[in-house]
Design an enzyme around this catalytic site. Sequence first.
Site, PDB file in Angstrom:
ATOM      1  N   LYS A 181      36.626 -20.013 -25.443  1.00  0.00           N
ATOM      2  CA  LYS A 181      35.369 -20.183 -24.712  1.00  0.00           C
ATOM      3  C   LYS A 181      34.413 -21.139 -25.441  1.00  0.00           C
ATOM      4  O   LYS A 181      34.557 -21.384 -26.644  1.00  0.00           O
ATOM      5  CB  LYS A 181      34.702 -18.823 -24.508  1.00  0.00           C
ATOM      6  CG  LYS A 181      35.525 -17.879 -23.644  1.00  0.00           C
ATOM      7  CD  LYS A 181      35.747 -18.453 -22.257  1.00  0.00           C
ATOM      8  CE  LYS A 181      36.428 -17.528 -21.285  1.00  0.00           C
ATOM      9  NZ  LYS A 181      37.803 -17.180 -21.583  1.00  0.00           N
TER      10      LYS A 181
HETATM   11  C1  LIG Z   1      36.526 -15.591 -15.184  1.00  0.00           C
HETATM   12  C2  LIG Z   1      36.879 -14.677 -16.321  1.00  0.00           C
HETATM   13  N1  LIG Z   1      36.457 -13.403 -16.274  1.00  0.00           N
HETATM   14  C3  LIG Z   1      36.725 -12.539 -17.251  1.00  0.00           C
HETATM   15  C4  LIG Z   1      37.444 -12.916 -18.366  1.00  0.00           C
HETATM   16  C5  LIG Z   1      37.794 -11.888 -19.389  1.00  0.00           C
HETATM   17  O1  LIG Z   1      37.334 -12.147 -20.667  1.00  0.00           O
HETATM   18  P1  LIG Z   1      38.136 -11.586 -21.948  1.00  0.00           P
HETATM   19  O2  LIG Z   1      39.370 -12.390 -22.102  1.00  0.00           O
HETATM   20  O3  LIG Z   1      37.155 -11.774 -23.067  1.00  0.00           O
HETATM   21  O4  LIG Z   1      38.403 -10.148 -21.686  1.00  0.00           O
HETATM   22  C6  LIG Z   1      37.890 -14.236 -18.474  1.00  0.00           C
HETATM   23  C7  LIG Z   1      38.648 -14.665 -19.666  1.00  0.00           C
HETATM   24  O5  LIG Z   1      39.094 -15.726 -19.865  1.00  0.00           O
HETATM   25  C8  LIG Z   1      37.611 -15.137 -17.426  1.00  0.00           C
HETATM   26  O6  LIG Z   1      38.047 -16.405 -17.462  1.00  0.00           O
END
Ligand SMILES: Cc1ncc(COP(=O)(O)O)c(C=O)c1O
Length: 369
Positions: A181
């Site tokens: 990110k």
């Molecule tokens: C649109 C979206 N929502 C939620 C998430 C979930 O985040 P995490 O991987 O930190 O759980 C991501 C992760 O890449 C994402 O791209």
Amino acid sequence: MIPVCQPFLNGNELKYVNDAVRTGWISSSGKYVKAFEEAFAEYCGVKYAVGVCNGTVALHLALTCLGIGQGDEVIIPDFTMIASAFSVCYTGAKPVFVDADEKTWNIDVSKIEEKITPQTKAIMPVHIFGNSCDMGSITAIAEKHHLFVVEDAAEAHGATYRGHKTGSFSDIAAFSFFANKNLTTGEGGMVVTNNKDLYHKARYFKNMCFDLNAPRNYIHNDIGFNYRMSNLHAAIGLAQTEKADEYKEMRIRNGKLYRKYLKDIKGIILQQDQPEAENVFWMNGILLDPEKYGRTRDELVDLLKENGIDTRLFFVGMHRQPSLLNFGCDGTGDYPTTDNLAQNGVYLPSASNLKEAEIKHICEVISLS
Ligand SMILES: Cc1ncc(COP(=O)(O)O)c(C=O)c1O
């Protein structure tokens, strides 16, 4: 190999992590959690932020705070990362899908109202690849139908719409700080809100529903979660937030360079910015028109790999996910834009510190006939 992404950690990350280790504050107590929450809330232009251990649980926590559960429906884009949908399932509610917009690849706002039923409780817009959704129209629909808005801002740190940052438009919003990110803590997430009540609920539910205002008597009145962020992760997050504007500019520069070098290649379609928004280019995706381009997406992936360039395929639509269909979601109906994106989309290396020469090289390989 030019990787699709890698973290960029060139500020106070080591200094703060060393401090956390040296002082023994490595768990979820410790000064960096609060400092990171305050700095990130300020960056987003919201009153409150609550650190958690990843973006998926940030979404679940946000929905839990709104009281969403069994029997409810939440409208989400069909074209998104699976965590948007899973977080709804965790509450017992059902995700309901809306096709993507052909130009911005975000939720097609003109198709939201037809999916609203008496069970609908919330709309979850997702700012795909760092491109803010049309939050003006989405919040207007939500107000008209008395629905909550929960932004999934996992991919859009610092992106703006009408001059305001993503995360600040909804009742409650969620961010991810996964290693790829724009701002990262390795693994991590954040819930942000302007609502004091939701803020207290987020702190309560994320920590096993320990009473926030009473001494620890080990009586738990609700089912809670251990979604806590560690002080070590928060130490990295604080250092990243200190550099947030710089990192954002680096991603925007990447996006502009890709557009410059790809613009004359036939059959390559780029994500269009949402009008009145500033895209922060978490990922630089391209969509192929195979006939005009002269190669399929998978042939392009192979060509890039042969030239030392890593890629990732676009998400597959939620209406095609066996897990969600088995859960009882309605996968019927047509989602032509999402299906096209899933079949013909690929994203290119997008790390903050990518060099212009690398971007130029990637685009030259794409342009090989
Ligand atoms: C649109 C979206 N929502 C939620 C998430 C979930 O985040 P995490 O991987 O930190 O759980 C991501 C992760 O890449 C994402 O791209």
